[in-house]
Design a protein around this motif. Structure first.
Motif, PDB file in Angstrom:
ATOM      1  N   ALA A 208      -5.378  -5.815  -0.045  1.00 21.75           N
ATOM      2  CA  ALA A 208      -5.158  -5.302  -1.400  1.00 21.75           C
ATOM      3  C   ALA A 208      -6.258  -5.682  -2.391  1.00 21.75           C
ATOM      4  O   ALA A 208      -6.656  -4.877  -3.221  1.00 21.75           O
ATOM      5  CB  ALA A 208      -3.810  -5.777  -1.918  1.00 21.75           C
TER       6      ALA A 208
ATOM      7  N   ARG B  51      -2.419   6.170   2.555  1.00 22.52           N
ATOM      8  CA  ARG B  51      -3.536   5.252   2.849  1.00 22.52           C
ATOM      9  C   ARG B  51      -3.406   4.681   4.261  1.00 22.52           C
ATOM     10  O   ARG B  51      -4.395   4.571   4.984  1.00 22.52           O
ATOM     11  CB  ARG B  51      -3.576   4.137   1.812  1.00 22.52           C
ATOM     12  CG  ARG B  51      -4.812   3.291   1.920  1.00 22.52           C
ATOM     13  CD  ARG B  51      -4.991   2.420   0.714  1.00 22.52           C
ATOM     14  NE  ARG B  51      -6.189   1.609   0.878  1.00 22.52           N
ATOM     15  CZ  ARG B  51      -6.393   0.482   0.269  1.00 22.52           C
ATOM     16  NH1 ARG B  51      -5.495   0.019  -0.588  1.00 22.52           N
ATOM     17  NH2 ARG B  51      -7.499  -0.208   0.476  1.00 22.52           N
TER      18      ARG B  51
ATOM     19  N   THR C 110       0.853  -1.193   0.000  1.00 25.41           N
ATOM     20  CA  THR C 110       0.000   0.000   0.000  1.00 25.41           C
ATOM     21  C   THR C 110       0.885   1.238   0.000  1.00 25.41           C
ATOM     22  O   THR C 110       2.092   1.132  -0.221  1.00 25.41           O
ATOM     23  CB  THR C 110      -0.960  -0.025   1.220  1.00 25.41           C
ATOM     24  OG1 THR C 110      -1.902   1.035   1.082  1.00 25.41           O
ATOM     25  CG2 THR C 110      -0.225   0.045   2.534  1.00 25.41           C
TER      26      THR C 110
END
Length: 182
Positions: A148, A124, A120
């Motif tokens: 994910a 985020r 990531t």
């Protein structure tokens, strides 16, 4: 409540077969509540929420915790769920961003390292965990990292966690049954 039922609906076949074995007549008597509950478990969670608005009977059956859990598990293709969320509407409103893994923070962790490890990006991670700065990482004992893809949910065990720091409800993945046994 009973209803005369002649076989034909795909959702009621299993229930009908069980009732047929118990009954010797040409028609089986089915419990309408049981059939509706089985059908509701096959609906995706958002449709289940819509079904609750139809009538009092449907509201009662579609609001049952076991029906909601079964619908949630089937929709997300999970192995199972442990516990229940803080708010039951989570079953209907969950999105991919609701699913996370929990990471225990150690002294050597950095947001950049965790972002790379979990596939990531830093913004985020900060958004999910309500972190204002990179240094606020070490004020936590654990972090939530996003899942994910939907494929990573298949066959996973899930529990629910409310993070008071980010004020969000999460579905935390705990791995599959084989991973749990190792």
């Amino acid at each position: 409540r009973t209803h005369l039922f002649t076989p034909g609906g795909p959702a009621a076949v299993a229930c009908w077969q069980q009732q047929q074995q118990q009954q010797q007549g040409s028609q089986a008597v089915l419990d309408i509540d049981g059939v509706l509950s089985m059908v509701f478990e096959l609906l995706e969670p958002r449709l289940l929420a819509t079904a609750r608005c139809t009538c009092k009977l449907w509201r009662q059956l579609a609001s049952d915790l076991q029906v909601r859990k079964a619908s949630f598990v089937r929709h997300w293709q999970l192995l199972g769920v442990a516990g229940q969320p803080r708010q039951l509407k989570f079953f209907e409103t969950a999105t991919m961003s609701s699913f996370v893994r929990q990471h225990a923070v150690v002294r050597t962790d950095t947001l950049q390292m965790l972002a790379v490890r979990h596939g990531t990006d830093v913004p985020r991670l900060k958004r999910i965990n309500n972190l204002m700065t990179d240094h606020s990482l070490h004020s936590r004992t654990h972090l939530f990292t996003p899942v994910a893809s939907r494929e990573q949910l298949h066959g996973q065990l899930v529990s629910f966690a409310f993070c008071p720091l980010s004020k969000r409800q999460f579905a935390v993945l705990h791995g599959s049954l084989q991973q749990q046994q190792q």
